[in-house]
Scaffold this motif. Sequence first.
Motif, PDB file in Angstrom:
ATOM      1  N   ILE A  44       0.851  -1.194   0.000  1.00 14.11           N
ATOM      2  CA  ILE A  44       0.000   0.000   0.000  1.00 14.11           C
ATOM      3  C   ILE A  44       0.880   1.235   0.000  1.00 14.11           C
ATOM      4  N   TYR A  94       0.609   5.274   1.148  1.00 16.96           N
ATOM      5  CA  TYR A  94      -0.162   6.253   1.896  1.00 16.96           C
ATOM      6  C   TYR A  94       0.446   7.637   1.683  1.00 16.96           C
ATOM      7  N   GLN A 147       0.644  11.355   3.668  1.00 16.14           N
ATOM      8  CA  GLN A 147       0.382  12.025   4.934  1.00 16.14           C
ATOM      9  C   GLN A 147       0.733  13.492   4.827  1.00 16.14           C
ATOM     10  N   GLY A 163       0.440  17.231   9.900  1.00 16.66           N
ATOM     11  CA  GLY A 163      -0.515  17.295  10.991  1.00 16.66           C
ATOM     12  C   GLY A 163      -1.741  16.432  10.838  1.00 16.66           C
ATOM     13  N   LYS A 164      -1.761  15.580   9.810  1.00 21.83           N
ATOM     14  CA  LYS A 164      -2.932  14.736   9.570  1.00 21.83           C
ATOM     15  C   LYS A 164      -2.560  13.266   9.579  1.00 21.83           C
ATOM     16  N   GLY A 165      -3.560  12.420   9.637  1.00 21.34           N
ATOM     17  CA  GLY A 165      -3.323  11.001   9.568  1.00 21.34           C
ATOM     18  C   GLY A 165      -3.018  10.553   8.147  1.00 21.34           C
ATOM     19  N   PRO A 166      -2.326   9.437   7.972  1.00 21.60           N
ATOM     20  CA  PRO A 166      -2.034   8.926   6.626  1.00 21.60           C
ATOM     21  C   PRO A 166      -3.318   8.596   5.876  1.00 21.60           C
ATOM     22  N   PHE A 188      -4.952   6.597   2.551  1.00 22.49           N
ATOM     23  CA  PHE A 188      -4.752   5.553   1.553  1.00 22.49           C
ATOM     24  C   PHE A 188      -4.745   6.147   0.152  1.00 22.49           C
ATOM     25  N   PHE A 234       4.334   7.137   2.399  1.00 20.82           N
ATOM     26  CA  PHE A 234       4.792   5.901   3.027  1.00 20.82           C
ATOM     27  C   PHE A 234       4.392   4.705   2.169  1.00 20.82           C
ATOM     28  N   PHE A 287       5.332  -0.495   7.933  1.00 23.64           N
ATOM     29  CA  PHE A 287       5.514   0.768   7.226  1.00 23.64           C
ATOM     30  C   PHE A 287       6.984   1.094   7.036  1.00 23.64           C
TER      31      PHE A 287
END
Lengths: 109, 112
Positions: free
Chosen positions: B34, B36, B38, B41-44, B46, B89, B102
């Motif tokens: 996968i 990702y 990011q 300041g935010k989440g990863p 998809f 990532f 990861f």
Amino acid sequence: SQTIHQWPATLVQPVGSPLSLECTVEGTSNPNLYWYRQAAGRGLQLLFYSVGIGQISSEVPQNLSASRPQDRQFILSSKKLLLSDSGFYLCAWGGNTIYFGEGSWLTVV
Amino acid sequence: GESVGLHLPTLSVQEGDNSIINCAYSNSASDYFIWYKQESGKGPQFIIDIRSNMDKRQGQRVTVLLNKTVKHLSLQIAATQPGDSAVYFCAEKGGATNKLIFGTGTLLAVQP
């Protein structure tokens, strides 16, 4: 559709104080749930994962614990925070593909 | 042990150019990968995935290539835009643990 909520978004806590971060998932049943930590400028470290209510697996020894009191609720806790606990904490859900929440910034001072 | 790593920690590209982000993995038993994105300041988030029975998969402006012979994964972004600036990532899954592992991430900086 599935959504994941995580709070609080930011937290500043003194050393030795307790911690509680909460995460809930909507739109799915019996999801696998995860807590990750990300230090500044670093990758993602898996802390805990859960495949069901009351089932918690810990990936690394640490000052933190996790609980899953309900199917779609996942809580990250600590009784006494350390400076090294500072970081960006991410709740996630999923199977093969993992979907992340927006994260919680924790600063221990 | 098993690991996933990125060749370039920082990649700087001009707006409008194509970007290629590379990733090496060491576990030959991994069968699912996968990418990702990011943002600060935010989440990863998809982006795209690929299974080991495929060599290439395309999405909107993104393509993932998998070379199992050399255990290499890449993410191609066409016509890179300022909004593509983020850390990317790669992640792998499979093998004995079947957990998602990861890499350390690559910072993509898009220059106007």
